[in-house]
Scaffold this motif. Sequence first.
Motif, PDB file in Angstrom:
ATOM      1  N   SER A 188       9.171  -7.486 -19.056  1.00 15.80           N
ATOM      2  CA  SER A 188      10.475  -7.662 -19.723  1.00 15.80           C
ATOM      3  C   SER A 188      10.703  -6.574 -20.770  1.00 15.80           C
ATOM      4  CB  SER A 188      10.551  -9.032 -20.402  1.00 15.80           C
ATOM      5  OG  SER A 188      10.417 -10.066 -19.468  1.00 15.80           O
ATOM      6  N   ASP A 189       9.631  -6.066 -21.386  1.00 21.41           N
ATOM      7  CA  ASP A 189       9.776  -4.954 -22.339  1.00 21.41           C
ATOM      8  C   ASP A 189      10.377  -3.747 -21.609  1.00 21.41           C
ATOM      9  OD1 ASP A 189       8.345  -6.660 -23.987  1.00 21.41           O
ATOM     10  OD2 ASP A 189       6.470  -5.502 -23.914  1.00 21.41           O
ATOM     11  N   ASN A 202      15.423  -6.879 -29.560  1.00 23.17           N
ATOM     12  CA  ASN A 202      16.652  -6.674 -28.783  1.00 23.17           C
ATOM     13  C   ASN A 202      17.600  -7.854 -28.977  1.00 23.17           C
ATOM     14  OD1 ASN A 202      18.380  -5.236 -27.089  1.00 23.17           O
ATOM     15  ND2 ASN A 202      17.538  -6.135 -25.220  1.00 23.17           N
ATOM     16  N   LYS A 241      17.868   4.362 -23.520  1.00 27.17           N
ATOM     17  CA  LYS A 241      17.250   3.842 -22.297  1.00 27.17           C
ATOM     18  C   LYS A 241      16.465   4.900 -21.537  1.00 27.17           C
ATOM     19  CE  LYS A 241      21.237   4.172 -19.189  1.00 27.17           C
ATOM     20  NZ  LYS A 241      22.160   3.376 -18.374  1.00 27.17           N
ATOM     21  N   PRO A 295       9.920  -2.943 -28.871  1.00 26.06           N
ATOM     22  CA  PRO A 295       9.697  -4.077 -27.975  1.00 26.06           C
ATOM     23  C   PRO A 295       8.436  -4.851 -28.367  1.00 26.06           C
ATOM     24  CG  PRO A 295       9.562  -1.939 -26.817  1.00 26.06           C
ATOM     25  CD  PRO A 295       9.496  -1.667 -28.283  1.00 26.06           C
ATOM     26  N   ASP A 299      16.631  -7.068 -11.491  1.00 25.57           N
ATOM     27  CA  ASP A 299      17.978  -6.767 -11.989  1.00 25.57           C
ATOM     28  C   ASP A 299      19.061  -6.902 -10.917  1.00 25.57           C
ATOM     29  OD1 ASP A 299      17.293  -4.622 -10.429  1.00 25.57           O
ATOM     30  OD2 ASP A 299      17.608  -3.090 -11.973  1.00 25.57           O
ATOM     31  N   HIS A 327      12.060  -3.725 -18.656  1.00 22.99           N
ATOM     32  CA  HIS A 327      13.446  -4.004 -18.236  1.00 22.99           C
ATOM     33  C   HIS A 327      14.403  -3.717 -19.404  1.00 22.99           C
ATOM     34  CE1 HIS A 327      12.497  -5.957 -14.405  1.00 22.99           C
ATOM     35  NE2 HIS A 327      11.898  -7.004 -14.956  1.00 22.99           N
ATOM     36  N   GLN A 328      14.024  -4.143 -20.616  1.00 25.13           N
ATOM     37  CA  GLN A 328      14.949  -4.019 -21.751  1.00 25.13           C
ATOM     38  C   GLN A 328      14.965  -2.607 -22.329  1.00 25.13           C
ATOM     39  OE1 GLN A 328      15.207  -7.923 -24.234  1.00 25.13           O
ATOM     40  NE2 GLN A 328      13.243  -7.977 -23.181  1.00 25.13           N
ATOM     41  N   MET A 377      14.905   0.220 -30.438  1.00 21.75           N
ATOM     42  CA  MET A 377      14.304  -1.051 -30.033  1.00 21.75           C
ATOM     43  C   MET A 377      12.783  -0.958 -30.115  1.00 21.75           C
ATOM     44  SD  MET A 377      14.226  -2.783 -26.246  1.00 21.75           S
ATOM     45  CE  MET A 377      15.952  -2.566 -25.928  1.00 21.75           C
ATOM     46  N   ASP A 405      17.094  -0.736 -20.223  1.00 23.77           N
ATOM     47  CA  ASP A 405      18.419  -1.365 -20.113  1.00 23.77           C
ATOM     48  C   ASP A 405      18.731  -1.818 -18.692  1.00 23.77           C
ATOM     49  OD1 ASP A 405      20.739  -2.406 -21.148  1.00 23.77           O
ATOM     50  OD2 ASP A 405      21.846  -0.518 -21.095  1.00 23.77           O
ATOM     51  N   TRP A 446      18.756  -4.872 -17.630  1.00 21.46           N
ATOM     52  CA  TRP A 446      19.528  -6.128 -17.623  1.00 21.46           C
ATOM     53  C   TRP A 446      20.893  -5.942 -18.295  1.00 21.46           C
ATOM     54  CZ3 TRP A 446      14.899  -9.291 -20.017  1.00 21.46           C
ATOM     55  CH2 TRP A 446      13.921  -9.487 -19.025  1.00 21.46           C
ATOM     56  N   SER A 482      21.268  -3.647 -23.846  1.00 24.91           N
ATOM     57  CA  SER A 482      20.169  -3.318 -24.757  1.00 24.91           C
ATOM     58  C   SER A 482      20.692  -2.611 -26.006  1.00 24.91           C
ATOM     59  CB  SER A 482      19.148  -2.413 -24.053  1.00 24.91           C
ATOM     60  OG  SER A 482      18.376  -3.176 -23.155  1.00 24.91           O
TER      61      SER A 482
END
Length: 349
Positions: free
Chosen positions: A42-43, A116, A11, A60, A270, A45-46, A58, A49, A51, A54
Amino acid sequence: MKSFGYAAESKTSALAPFHFERRELGPKDVAVAIDYCGICHSDIHQVRDEWGGSVYPMVPGHEIAGRVTAVGSEVTKFKAGDLAGVGVTVETCMVCENCKAGAEPYCTKGMVGTYNAKSYEGEMMQGGYSDNIVALEHYVYSISPKLDLAAVAPLLCAGITTYSPLRHWKVGPNKKVGVVGLGGLGHMGLKFAHSFGAHVVQFTTSESKIADAKKLGADEVVISKDADAMAKHKGSFDFILDCVSAPHDINAYLNLLRLDGAICLVGLPDQPVATSPFALVTNRRSLSGSMIGGMKETQEMLDYCAEKNIVSEIELIGYDRIAEAYERVVKGDVKYRFVLDGKTLKGQG
Ligand code: NAP
Ligand code: ZN
């Protein structure tokens, strides 16, 4: 199948070149060479990490546009050379009532995301910041050659995520509609709401976006930090689409809804949303949410865009600029979607 792209290893690490394997082409699969991939918040955020949960490494990316290179023996909709897109959803159960109703993102077994996420068969899925993808035909869309392919890529997430709730809440002529946040999702929501014939008010925190908002179809633009400007719209909106990526005061927008008005969250900050019960019970208001859109509806959206000549406003960038793009998206400084140019991956692998 061999793939090459950019992945996050943790992350906190920057995205870096990454070789990986995808499944071999199955009978229902379509292989797509990726020309363009949008950068969705959203890429970020993920990758970071934000949310929780994750999984790394990754790759994305779920705003994917390119060309079909091969199809499985049972594929009927595509042939090699066709323009094609892949969005946020790549597998669902297809038999639950939501799937049958064309609402696959709400599959009761759980929809499988483009990255993810693990497929039902246990394959770790990887996204579109890469040179190719293999996806089941049901989750691959036809793209019209009439449109600029790079500017179509963001329609696969930002486009359908705003089109779907605007259709669901029957936005059209004689409706006063608000769009909150002029980013990747927001600018598509603004274009669609305007195209559907509504009176559209764009809310933004950025004075620098006022002129653009008007060009993109806003009948009015309100700087949301200006309490007096907000108060002028009290109790007047039929529908508000909230596309903001960070925590913000939802009550300020609830208070703008008229009798039976609804606000729909598509933004996914989040943090929990604090709502005033008084802001909700006044005018019998509704607070709701919406996730992407179904497969049939996504194709309908792409066809609508081809007919009306609607695409995303983009900044096309090379893979060497992902870190800079992420910083600028988080600052709300993108006009209005970054798209990665697949050509800049070539020669790196
Ligand atoms: P984006 O391009 O970063 O746009 C977000 C916009 O929100 C910014 O441009 C900014 O607009 C506004 N904003 C940012 N920080 C703010 C703050 N602190 N207070 C008030 N406004 C702020 O992001 P995006 O790609 O459009 O995604 C938006 C959100 O939707 C993300 O949370 C993403 O994860 C989520 N999303 C949800 C779905 C779904 O299915 N529901 C699908 C895709 C994405 P102004 O400068 O105009 O104020
Ligand atoms: Zn997205």
